[in-house]
Scaffold this motif. Structure first.
Motif, mmCIF file in Angstrom:
data_model
loop_
_atom_site.group_PDB
_atom_site.id
_atom_site.type_symbol
_atom_site.label_atom_id
_atom_site.label_comp_id
_atom_site.label_asym_id
_atom_site.label_seq_id
_atom_site.Cartn_x
_atom_site.Cartn_y
_atom_site.Cartn_z
ATOM 1 N N GLU A 111 41.311 47.110 48.721
ATOM 2 C CA GLU A 111 42.296 47.742 47.847
ATOM 3 C C GLU A 111 42.633 46.787 46.698
ATOM 4 O OE1 GLU A 111 43.455 50.858 47.827
ATOM 5 O OE2 GLU A 111 42.045 51.239 49.469
ATOM 6 N N PRO A 112 42.912 47.326 45.503
ATOM 7 C CA PRO A 112 43.095 46.480 44.312
ATOM 8 C C PRO A 112 44.097 45.333 44.459
ATOM 9 C CG PRO A 112 42.954 48.777 43.678
ATOM 10 C CD PRO A 112 42.995 48.754 45.182
ATOM 11 N N ASP A 113 45.264 45.572 45.047
ATOM 12 C CA ASP A 113 46.254 44.493 45.181
ATOM 13 C C ASP A 113 45.747 43.385 46.099
ATOM 14 O OD1 ASP A 113 47.977 45.763 43.451
ATOM 15 O OD2 ASP A 113 49.234 46.627 45.032
ATOM 16 N N GLU A 114 45.096 43.777 47.192
ATOM 17 C CA GLU A 114 44.554 42.786 48.123
ATOM 18 C C GLU A 114 43.403 42.020 47.472
ATOM 19 O OE1 GLU A 114 43.720 40.419 51.453
ATOM 20 O OE2 GLU A 114 45.526 41.471 50.836
ATOM 21 N N LEU A 115 42.556 42.729 46.722
ATOM 22 C CA LEU A 115 41.448 42.066 46.037
ATOM 23 C C LEU A 115 41.984 41.034 45.054
ATOM 24 C CD1 LEU A 115 38.417 41.766 45.500
ATOM 25 C CD2 LEU A 115 38.624 43.630 43.833
ATOM 26 N N LYS A 116 42.996 41.409 44.292
ATOM 27 C CA LYS A 116 43.601 40.465 43.340
ATOM 28 C C LYS A 116 44.125 39.226 44.068
ATOM 29 C CE LYS A 116 47.208 40.033 39.807
ATOM 30 N NZ LYS A 116 47.499 38.673 40.192
ATOM 31 N N ALA A 117 44.801 39.438 45.204
ATOM 32 C CA ALA A 117 45.344 38.311 45.964
ATOM 33 C C ALA A 117 44.226 37.408 46.478
ATOM 34 C CB ALA A 117 46.196 38.824 47.132
ATOM 35 N N ARG A 118 43.136 38.011 46.960
ATOM 36 C CA ARG A 118 42.004 37.210 47.451
ATOM 37 C C ARG A 118 41.356 36.413 46.330
ATOM 38 N NH1 ARG A 118 38.708 41.145 51.651
ATOM 39 N NH2 ARG A 118 40.505 41.695 52.942
ATOM 40 N N ILE A 119 41.190 37.070 45.189
ATOM 41 C CA ILE A 119 40.584 36.372 44.049
ATOM 42 C C ILE A 119 41.465 35.212 43.619
ATOM 43 C CG2 ILE A 119 39.994 36.595 41.605
ATOM 44 C CD1 ILE A 119 39.047 39.496 42.274
ATOM 45 N N ASP A 120 42.775 35.469 43.508
ATOM 46 C CA ASP A 120 43.705 34.415 43.076
ATOM 47 C C ASP A 120 43.711 33.235 44.035
ATOM 48 O OD1 ASP A 120 44.348 35.955 40.879
ATOM 49 O OD2 ASP A 120 46.277 36.648 41.687
ATOM 50 N N ALA A 121 43.484 33.483 45.319
ATOM 51 C CA ALA A 121 43.518 32.425 46.326
ATOM 52 C C ALA A 121 42.175 31.726 46.524
ATOM 53 C CB ALA A 121 43.976 33.001 47.669
ATOM 54 N N SER A 122 41.132 32.266 45.927
ATOM 55 C CA SER A 122 39.796 31.709 46.168
ATOM 56 C C SER A 122 39.596 30.380 45.451
ATOM 57 C CB SER A 122 38.707 32.702 45.740
ATOM 58 O OG SER A 122 38.692 32.849 44.340
ATOM 59 N N GLU A 123 38.767 29.554 46.054
ATOM 60 C CA GLU A 123 38.412 28.267 45.465
ATOM 61 C C GLU A 123 36.933 28.046 45.747
ATOM 62 O OE1 GLU A 123 40.030 23.681 45.299
ATOM 63 O OE2 GLU A 123 40.583 24.938 46.990
ATOM 64 N N GLU A 124 36.106 28.554 44.866
ATOM 65 C CA GLU A 124 34.654 28.494 45.057
ATOM 66 C C GLU A 124 34.111 27.076 44.971
ATOM 67 O OE1 GLU A 124 32.555 31.111 45.946
ATOM 68 O OE2 GLU A 124 34.520 32.020 46.251
ATOM 69 N N PHE A 125 34.762 26.251 44.162
ATOM 70 C CA PHE A 125 34.322 24.873 43.965
ATOM 71 C C PHE A 125 35.486 23.935 44.258
ATOM 72 C CE2 PHE A 125 31.732 27.539 41.177
ATOM 73 C CZ PHE A 125 30.461 27.161 41.572
ATOM 74 N N PRO A 126 35.697 23.606 45.537
ATOM 75 C CA PRO A 126 36.821 22.724 45.890
ATOM 76 C C PRO A 126 36.792 21.433 45.068
ATOM 77 C CG PRO A 126 35.796 23.622 47.863
ATOM 78 C CD PRO A 126 34.914 24.003 46.704
ATOM 79 N N GLY A 127 37.944 21.113 44.503
ATOM 80 C CA GLY A 127 38.047 19.907 43.701
ATOM 81 C C GLY A 127 37.677 20.112 42.241
ATOM 82 N N ASP A 128 37.168 21.287 41.887
ATOM 83 C CA ASP A 128 36.797 21.563 40.499
ATOM 84 C C ASP A 128 37.488 22.855 40.065
ATOM 85 O OD1 ASP A 128 35.627 22.114 38.031
ATOM 86 O OD2 ASP A 128 33.624 21.469 38.672
ATOM 87 N N GLU A 129 38.741 22.701 39.641
ATOM 88 C CA GLU A 129 39.558 23.860 39.288
ATOM 89 C C GLU A 129 38.978 24.633 38.106
ATOM 90 O OE1 GLU A 129 42.323 26.813 39.268
ATOM 91 O OE2 GLU A 129 41.754 25.425 40.857
ATOM 92 N N THR A 130 38.356 23.951 37.161
ATOM 93 C CA THR A 130 37.803 24.630 35.993
ATOM 94 C C THR A 130 36.705 25.607 36.406
ATOM 95 O OG1 THR A 130 38.330 22.734 34.602
ATOM 96 C CG2 THR A 130 36.700 24.294 33.751
ATOM 97 N N ARG A 131 35.773 25.141 37.225
ATOM 98 C CA ARG A 131 34.685 26.026 37.679
ATOM 99 C C ARG A 131 35.209 27.127 38.593
ATOM 100 N NH1 ARG A 131 30.041 22.663 40.169
ATOM 101 N NH2 ARG A 131 28.943 24.646 40.122
ATOM 102 N N SER A 132 36.162 26.794 39.461
ATOM 103 C CA SER A 132 36.745 27.803 40.351
ATOM 104 C C SER A 132 37.452 28.886 39.552
ATOM 105 C CB SER A 132 37.715 27.161 41.348
ATOM 106 O OG SER A 132 37.021 26.375 42.282
ATOM 107 N N GLU A 133 38.192 28.505 38.532
ATOM 108 C CA GLU A 133 38.896 29.489 37.717
ATOM 109 C C GLU A 133 37.912 30.362 36.939
ATOM 110 O OE1 GLU A 133 41.429 32.055 36.149
ATOM 111 O OE2 GLU A 133 41.842 30.697 37.818
#
Length: 192
Positions: A111-133
């Motif tokens: 669902e859209p709200d849950e997807l947004k929350a998951r995306i906002d909480a994701s960290e694909e590249f730990p320690g590299d906020e620029t790439r994660s964002e």
């Protein structure tokens, strides 16, 4: 058997693919994004270069051929986590794969709200906020595209698993029951 895992960017396709790989002995995971990366590198700087690798007819043909060959070589389960939103592209890739002994098209819905929350909480590249964002921004942009594809064709074409309120384990169990309903498999790969 081939299991294509489609759905929104950030819906858990890679997580489910890893769980299925662990639960299905002899299975392999293949990512058509690697074919896209190959095309990007090969065509970098070329006037015929396209922004989205899925727009290359070669990507669609190579993906179908690659998955078919891997399935034939391994004689096992091939798991493909890949979002394809364009219905023509999906038909071009999935139709030939449906001729194999078994193709299951799973669609992970959030669902859209849950997807947004998951995306906002994701960290694909730990320690590299620029790439994660950058990954989060891409997923946010594509959420609208997924919503349109979901209602236009994707939910009618695949087996939908609404992951909005499910644990990772529950999503895995739902997928396993769809892949092999007559022969259930537990999360540790055992058959009851």
């Amino acid at each position: 058997m081939i299991t294509w895992i489609n759905g929104a960017f950030g819906s858990g396709k890679s997580t489910l693919a890893a769980g299925l790989h662990q639960a299905l002995p002899g299975s392999v995971v293949t990512d058509p994004e690697e074919i896209g990366d190959l095309l990007r590198r090969t065509l970098a700087g070329h006037p015929g270069r396209l922004r989205d690798y899925q727009d290359y007819p070669a990507w669609r043909r190579l993906t179908t051929a690659y998955i078919s060959e891997i399935a034939a070589h391994t004689s096992g389960h091939v798991i493909v986590p890949m979002t394809v939103l364009n219905p023509s592209y999906a038909a071009e890739v999935l139709t030939p794969l449906r001729r194999s002994p078994g193709l299951v098209h799973l669609v992970l819905h959030v669902e859209p709200d849950e997807l947004k929350a998951r995306i906002d909480a994701s960290e694909e590249f730990p320690g590299d906020e620029t790439r994660s964002e950058a990954v989060r921004a891409y997923r946010r942009r594509r959420a609208v595209d997924y919503a349109g594809a979901a209602t236009a064709w994707m939910h009618a074409d695949g087996h939908v698993i609404d992951t909005s309120a499910l644990s990772v384990h529950a999503v895995l169990q739902a997928a396993l029951s769809r892949i092999s309903p007559a022969h259930p498999v537990t999360a540790d790969g055992a058959r009851p």
